[in-house]
Enzyme design. Sequence first.
Site, PDB file in Angstrom:
ATOM      1  N   ASP A 105       2.535   1.779   0.817  1.00 29.62           N
ATOM      2  CA  ASP A 105       2.753   0.501   1.505  1.00 29.62           C
ATOM      3  C   ASP A 105       3.928  -0.263   0.897  1.00 29.62           C
ATOM      4  O   ASP A 105       4.740  -0.820   1.614  1.00 29.62           O
ATOM      5  CB  ASP A 105       1.476  -0.357   1.497  1.00 29.62           C
ATOM      6  N   ASP A 108       7.188  -2.069  -5.701  1.00 30.24           N
ATOM      7  CA  ASP A 108       7.418  -3.365  -6.347  1.00 30.24           C
ATOM      8  C   ASP A 108       8.151  -3.077  -7.666  1.00 30.24           C
ATOM      9  O   ASP A 108       9.361  -2.842  -7.674  1.00 30.24           O
ATOM     10  CB  ASP A 108       6.044  -4.008  -6.535  1.00 30.24           C
ATOM     11  N   ARG A 170      -6.542  -6.932   3.935  1.00 27.34           N
ATOM     12  CA  ARG A 170      -5.954  -5.648   4.353  1.00 27.34           C
ATOM     13  C   ARG A 170      -6.013  -5.471   5.869  1.00 27.34           C
ATOM     14  O   ARG A 170      -5.225  -4.724   6.437  1.00 27.34           O
ATOM     15  CB  ARG A 170      -6.713  -4.473   3.710  1.00 27.34           C
TER      16      ARG A 170
HETATM   17  C1  PRP Z   1      -0.058  -1.405  -4.887  1.00 32.47           C
HETATM   18  C2  PRP Z   1       0.759  -0.553  -3.938  1.00 32.47           C
HETATM   19  C3  PRP Z   1       1.476   0.379  -4.857  1.00 32.47           C
HETATM   20  C4  PRP Z   1       1.671  -0.456  -6.103  1.00 32.47           C
HETATM   21  C5  PRP Z   1       3.077  -0.960  -6.115  1.00 32.47           C
HETATM   22  O1  PRP Z   1      -1.238  -0.718  -5.192  1.00 32.47           O
HETATM   23  O2  PRP Z   1      -0.072   0.136  -3.012  1.00 32.47           O
HETATM   24  O3  PRP Z   1       0.714   1.531  -5.166  1.00 32.47           O
HETATM   25  O4  PRP Z   1       0.758  -1.563  -6.028  1.00 32.47           O
HETATM   26  O5  PRP Z   1       3.325  -1.665  -7.283  1.00 32.47           O
HETATM   27  P1  PRP Z   1       4.402  -1.216  -8.388  1.00 32.47           P
HETATM   28  O6  PRP Z   1       5.618  -0.735  -7.656  1.00 32.47           O
HETATM   29  O7  PRP Z   1       4.641  -2.500  -9.139  1.00 32.47           O
HETATM   30  O8  PRP Z   1       3.788  -0.169  -9.246  1.00 32.47           O
HETATM   31  P2  PRP Z   1      -2.537  -1.402  -5.813  1.00 32.47           P
HETATM   32  O9  PRP Z   1      -2.602  -1.042  -7.263  1.00 32.47           O
HETATM   33  O10 PRP Z   1      -2.567  -2.851  -5.449  1.00 32.47           O
HETATM   34  O11 PRP Z   1      -3.700  -0.599  -5.094  1.00 32.47           O
HETATM   35  P3  PRP Z   1      -4.085  -0.515  -3.533  1.00 32.47           P
HETATM   36  O12 PRP Z   1      -3.101   0.408  -2.879  1.00 32.47           O
HETATM   37  O13 PRP Z   1      -5.460   0.048  -3.536  1.00 32.47           O
HETATM   38  O14 PRP Z   1      -4.001  -1.913  -2.957  1.00 32.47           O
HETATM   39  C1  7HP Z   2       1.580  -4.843  -5.065  1.00 28.18           C
HETATM   40  C2  7HP Z   2       1.266  -5.702  -4.024  1.00 28.18           C
HETATM   41  N1  7HP Z   2       0.144  -5.854  -3.282  1.00 28.18           N
HETATM   42  C3  7HP Z   2       0.160  -6.794  -2.322  1.00 28.18           C
HETATM   43  N2  7HP Z   2       1.229  -7.586  -2.081  1.00 28.18           N
HETATM   44  C4  7HP Z   2       2.360  -7.469  -2.795  1.00 28.18           C
HETATM   45  O1  7HP Z   2       3.393  -8.261  -2.536  1.00 28.18           O
HETATM   46  C5  7HP Z   2       2.398  -6.484  -3.812  1.00 28.18           C
HETATM   47  N3  7HP Z   2       3.348  -6.106  -4.713  1.00 28.18           N
HETATM   48  N4  7HP Z   2       2.830  -5.098  -5.459  1.00 28.18           N
END
Ligand code: PRP
Ligand code: 7HP
Length: 187
Positions: A105, A108, A170
Amino acid sequence: MINKMGLTEDIKYVLLSEEQIRARVKELGAQLTEDYRGKNPIFLCVLKGAVNFYADLTRSMGDYMEMDFISISSYGAAQKTSGIVRINKDLDSSITGRHVIIVEDIMDSGLTLNHLTSVLRTREPASLKIVCLLDKPERRECAITPDYVGFVIPNEFVVGYGLDFAGTYRNLPFIGVLKPEVYTEAK
Ligand code: PRP
Ligand code: 7HP
């Protein structure tokens, strides 16, 4: 703590509408169909945030492909990605010698995908690429870029279309920015 006022009332503004997302996901699907024609790729869904994007993207793929799912979580402080990824549910299939597309998704800091790709590379796929619906390049902490991007977005915390805050939001069909009072502790 979340100060909930109502699912849509909690949203400050819509960053990407359902229509914008639908149109862009279709474009990405058409691009991937061309790029992977005849390669029978495995689309790898990173749970949970990618589920909505994954379901729509794979349905716009116009050639043979296979699906698999991985569930990961980050070690470390609750709100901060550490980059060390624990695999809660591994892939069912072998990816050795296969063309693999990781579907996420959001990128970051990039630490999660940096770690996941290094784990998956040890399994020797024929190729390994990343498609991210959202890219927040301002937040990057390591040298990684997605191969395919839906939208480059500003440094705002977004929810909806799979993205959550504390497990909530979500199911919103659009991507929006939360009102600060939703996640700021009341004094
Ligand atoms: C979110 C997203 C990525 C990650 C991105 O996952 O789905 O996997 O954070 O962040 P980064 O680039 O800073 O590593 P999260 O850990 O929130 O789990 P989720 O997909 O279950 O929401
Ligand atoms: C993880 C994440 N989850 C939800 N919203 C954002 O903006 C996020 N950045 N990294």
